[in-house]
Design a protein around this motif. Sequence first.
Motif, PDB file in Angstrom:
ATOM      1  N   ALA A 106       0.835  -1.203   0.000  1.00  0.00           N
ATOM      2  CA  ALA A 106       0.000   0.000   0.000  1.00  0.00           C
ATOM      3  C   ALA A 106       0.869   1.251   0.000  1.00  0.00           C
ATOM      4  O   ALA A 106       0.553   2.244  -0.669  1.00  0.00           O
ATOM      5  CB  ALA A 106      -0.929  -0.006   1.216  1.00  0.00           C
ATOM      6  N   TYR A 107       1.964   1.201   0.745  1.00  0.00           N
ATOM      7  CA  TYR A 107       2.871   2.357   0.799  1.00  0.00           C
ATOM      8  C   TYR A 107       3.485   2.628  -0.576  1.00  0.00           C
ATOM      9  O   TYR A 107       3.562   3.786  -1.007  1.00  0.00           O
ATOM     10  CB  TYR A 107       3.972   2.094   1.814  1.00  0.00           C
ATOM     11  N   ALA A 108       3.908   1.581  -1.264  1.00  0.00           N
ATOM     12  CA  ALA A 108       4.493   1.767  -2.594  1.00  0.00           C
ATOM     13  C   ALA A 108       3.482   2.377  -3.558  1.00  0.00           C
ATOM     14  O   ALA A 108       3.824   3.250  -4.363  1.00  0.00           O
ATOM     15  CB  ALA A 108       4.989   0.420  -3.130  1.00  0.00           C
ATOM     16  N   LYS A 109       2.240   1.946  -3.424  1.00  0.00           N
ATOM     17  CA  LYS A 109       1.192   2.437  -4.317  1.00  0.00           C
ATOM     18  C   LYS A 109       0.795   3.877  -4.001  1.00  0.00           C
ATOM     19  O   LYS A 109       0.477   4.656  -4.905  1.00  0.00           O
ATOM     20  CB  LYS A 109      -0.033   1.530  -4.222  1.00  0.00           C
ATOM     21  N   GLN A 110       0.832   4.248  -2.737  1.00  0.00           N
ATOM     22  CA  GLN A 110       0.347   5.561  -2.306  1.00  0.00           C
ATOM     23  C   GLN A 110       1.478   6.520  -1.936  1.00  0.00           C
ATOM     24  O   GLN A 110       1.244   7.546  -1.310  1.00  0.00           O
ATOM     25  CB  GLN A 110      -0.593   5.397  -1.104  1.00  0.00           C
ATOM     26  N   HIS A 111       2.693   6.205  -2.348  1.00  0.00           N
ATOM     27  CA  HIS A 111       3.839   7.020  -1.956  1.00  0.00           C
ATOM     28  C   HIS A 111       3.653   8.489  -2.304  1.00  0.00           C
ATOM     29  O   HIS A 111       3.909   9.381  -1.483  1.00  0.00           O
ATOM     30  CB  HIS A 111       5.116   6.481  -2.608  1.00  0.00           C
ATOM     31  N   ARG A 116       2.584  14.132  -0.410  1.00  0.00           N
ATOM     32  CA  ARG A 116       1.769  15.355  -0.430  1.00  0.00           C
ATOM     33  C   ARG A 116       1.124  15.612   0.927  1.00  0.00           C
ATOM     34  O   ARG A 116       1.002  16.764   1.354  1.00  0.00           O
ATOM     35  CB  ARG A 116       0.699  15.244  -1.521  1.00  0.00           C
ATOM     36  N   VAL A 117       0.722  14.537   1.614  1.00  0.00           N
ATOM     37  CA  VAL A 117       0.156  14.695   2.957  1.00  0.00           C
ATOM     38  C   VAL A 117       1.195  15.296   3.897  1.00  0.00           C
ATOM     39  O   VAL A 117       0.890  16.195   4.692  1.00  0.00           O
ATOM     40  CB  VAL A 117      -0.350  13.340   3.492  1.00  0.00           C
ATOM     41  N   GLU A 118       2.421  14.822   3.815  1.00  0.00           N
ATOM     42  CA  GLU A 118       3.497  15.386   4.630  1.00  0.00           C
ATOM     43  C   GLU A 118       3.652  16.880   4.376  1.00  0.00           C
ATOM     44  O   GLU A 118       3.788  17.683   5.312  1.00  0.00           O
ATOM     45  CB  GLU A 118       4.815  14.681   4.328  1.00  0.00           C
ATOM     46  N   SER A 136      -8.101  -0.312   9.671  1.00  0.00           N
ATOM     47  CA  SER A 136      -8.917  -1.009   8.663  1.00  0.00           C
ATOM     48  C   SER A 136      -8.130  -1.945   7.764  1.00  0.00           C
ATOM     49  O   SER A 136      -8.627  -2.322   6.711  1.00  0.00           O
ATOM     50  CB  SER A 136      -9.652   0.021   7.789  1.00  0.00           C
ATOM     51  N   TYR A 137      -6.923  -2.338   8.192  1.00  0.00           N
ATOM     52  CA  TYR A 137      -6.103  -3.235   7.368  1.00  0.00           C
ATOM     53  C   TYR A 137      -5.933  -2.641   5.971  1.00  0.00           C
ATOM     54  O   TYR A 137      -6.127  -3.283   4.969  1.00  0.00           O
ATOM     55  CB  TYR A 137      -6.730  -4.622   7.294  1.00  0.00           C
ATOM     56  N   TYR A 138      -5.604  -1.364   5.928  1.00  0.00           N
ATOM     57  CA  TYR A 138      -5.395  -0.622   4.674  1.00  0.00           C
ATOM     58  C   TYR A 138      -6.637  -0.647   3.784  1.00  0.00           C
ATOM     59  O   TYR A 138      -6.563  -0.790   2.577  1.00  0.00           O
ATOM     60  CB  TYR A 138      -4.171  -1.168   3.931  1.00  0.00           C
ATOM     61  N   GLY A 139      -7.794  -0.471   4.444  1.00  0.00           N
ATOM     62  CA  GLY A 139      -9.054  -0.371   3.718  1.00  0.00           C
ATOM     63  C   GLY A 139      -9.732  -1.691   3.427  1.00  0.00           C
ATOM     64  O   GLY A 139     -10.827  -1.694   2.855  1.00  0.00           O
ATOM     65  N   ARG A 140      -9.162  -2.796   3.867  1.00  0.00           N
ATOM     66  CA  ARG A 140      -9.770  -4.096   3.582  1.00  0.00           C
ATOM     67  C   ARG A 140     -10.982  -4.385   4.462  1.00  0.00           C
ATOM     68  O   ARG A 140     -11.908  -5.072   4.043  1.00  0.00           O
ATOM     69  CB  ARG A 140      -8.739  -5.215   3.781  1.00  0.00           C
ATOM     70  N   ILE A 141     -10.965  -3.874   5.699  1.00  0.00           N
ATOM     71  CA  ILE A 141     -12.025  -4.189   6.659  1.00  0.00           C
ATOM     72  C   ILE A 141     -12.514  -2.890   7.288  1.00  0.00           C
ATOM     73  O   ILE A 141     -11.823  -2.295   8.118  1.00  0.00           O
ATOM     74  CB  ILE A 141     -11.519  -5.148   7.749  1.00  0.00           C
ATOM     75  N   THR A 142     -13.690  -2.443   6.885  1.00  0.00           N
ATOM     76  CA  THR A 142     -14.191  -1.149   7.366  1.00  0.00           C
ATOM     77  C   THR A 142     -15.533  -1.245   8.072  1.00  0.00           C
ATOM     78  O   THR A 142     -16.026  -0.248   8.593  1.00  0.00           O
ATOM     79  CB  THR A 142     -14.325  -0.158   6.197  1.00  0.00           C
ATOM     80  N   GLY A 143     -16.136  -2.406   8.094  1.00  0.00           N
ATOM     81  CA  GLY A 143     -17.448  -2.550   8.725  1.00  0.00           C
ATOM     82  C   GLY A 143     -18.563  -2.445   7.707  1.00  0.00           C
ATOM     83  O   GLY A 143     -18.518  -1.595   6.815  1.00  0.00           O
ATOM     84  N   LYS A 220     -13.817   5.349   0.081  1.00  0.00           N
ATOM     85  CA  LYS A 220     -13.243   4.769  -1.132  1.00  0.00           C
ATOM     86  C   LYS A 220     -11.999   5.481  -1.648  1.00  0.00           C
ATOM     87  O   LYS A 220     -11.230   4.892  -2.401  1.00  0.00           O
ATOM     88  CB  LYS A 220     -14.303   4.749  -2.241  1.00  0.00           C
ATOM     89  N   SER A 221     -11.781   6.721  -1.276  1.00  0.00           N
ATOM     90  CA  SER A 221     -10.643   7.478  -1.796  1.00  0.00           C
ATOM     91  C   SER A 221      -9.463   7.385  -0.833  1.00  0.00           C
ATOM     92  O   SER A 221      -9.447   8.031   0.224  1.00  0.00           O
ATOM     93  CB  SER A 221     -11.024   8.954  -2.009  1.00  0.00           C
ATOM     94  N   VAL A 222      -8.458   6.598  -1.184  1.00  0.00           N
ATOM     95  CA  VAL A 222      -7.291   6.463  -0.314  1.00  0.00           C
ATOM     96  C   VAL A 222      -6.569   7.802  -0.118  1.00  0.00           C
ATOM     97  O   VAL A 222      -6.156   8.119   1.005  1.00  0.00           O
ATOM     98  CB  VAL A 222      -6.335   5.383  -0.849  1.00  0.00           C
ATOM     99  N   PRO A 223      -6.396   8.617  -1.151  1.00  0.00           N
ATOM    100  CA  PRO A 223      -5.798   9.932  -0.903  1.00  0.00           C
ATOM    101  C   PRO A 223      -6.558  10.753   0.139  1.00  0.00           C
ATOM    102  O   PRO A 223      -5.950  11.418   0.982  1.00  0.00           O
ATOM    103  CB  PRO A 223      -5.821  10.596  -2.281  1.00  0.00           C
TER     104      PRO A 223
END
Length: 333
Positions: A106-111, A116-118, A136-143, A220-223
Amino acid sequence: MINRRSAVRGLLLGGLGSAVSLRPTLLQAATSRATGSYAQFLEGVRSQATGMGLPSSLVSEALALTHQPNARVLQLDRHQPEFTLTWAQYREKVLTQAKIDAGRAAYAKQHGSLVRVETATGVDRQPVMGIWGLESYYGRITGGFNVIDALATLAFDGRRAAFFRSELLKALQILGEGRIPPASMTGSYAGAMGQPQFMPSAYLKYARAFDGSSRADIWKSVPDVVMSIGNYLAKSGWKTGEPWGQEITVPESLPQSSVGRDHTRTLQAWMAAGVRRKDGSAFGRPEVEGAIVRPDGPGGEAFMVYHNFNVIRRYNPSDYYALGVGLMGDLTT
């Protein structure tokens, strides 16, 4: 921000969407209470929400998603499992290799987004990754609960009625601002929403869209997710570029009464007491103040923690959680 959860919550994320066996008495009680009185309760919420200026049609659409108290929500709320785990057990269950590997991917994908967040928030990428992973296990489990249904159930049930009614009205406010359709507002049984597991009040205060707009999609938006986590930590006092903590070695003679987040000393003073980095070397900045956390007592792992450790605890007030976030962030970035 988030509905206060135990340190063990990170172990139970897999249970958010799992089947729960309902005892007949609980289901019958929920159904019985729903007759007439739940409808009256919803009418009161509708009146209060429209009195706040929210569109009547939108409020009606949202409240139409709940018809009676959700028995599964009540089951989970009333029978939350009690666990007594050591730190070593918690670390083994939370910091799994599978989760670390998922975090690195996930880090490689969202680097680019994390960089930009930093820049935008001044919050380092490590704690953002750690919180995203534990929540949320990097968005896998959110309820899989509808937030309006869950919050209405808990507000009606009465155990913490004022808190959950306030969160319900804030959830309706979010819907009234057009940030997400009612049916898409999903989360945990307690109303914690999306990948960062924000309660509605926290969403209104901290959620921040990656493009700067007010409509952060934390589902749904990881950014948007990482920007919102970064904004939360920034507003909680994160100090850019400073560590949360580090694993250390301490002499067996160091009394447990000398450790804990409230017992801060300079690293110079700690070194005089025999404390060293994990590899046995001296600390590089002896003037910095820190505290020792040794969750399992003498013989267990020990950590020197700094200001940013307490900032992480603003997200969830647990030493186990903050240690898990710090370590996961370091292991995945």
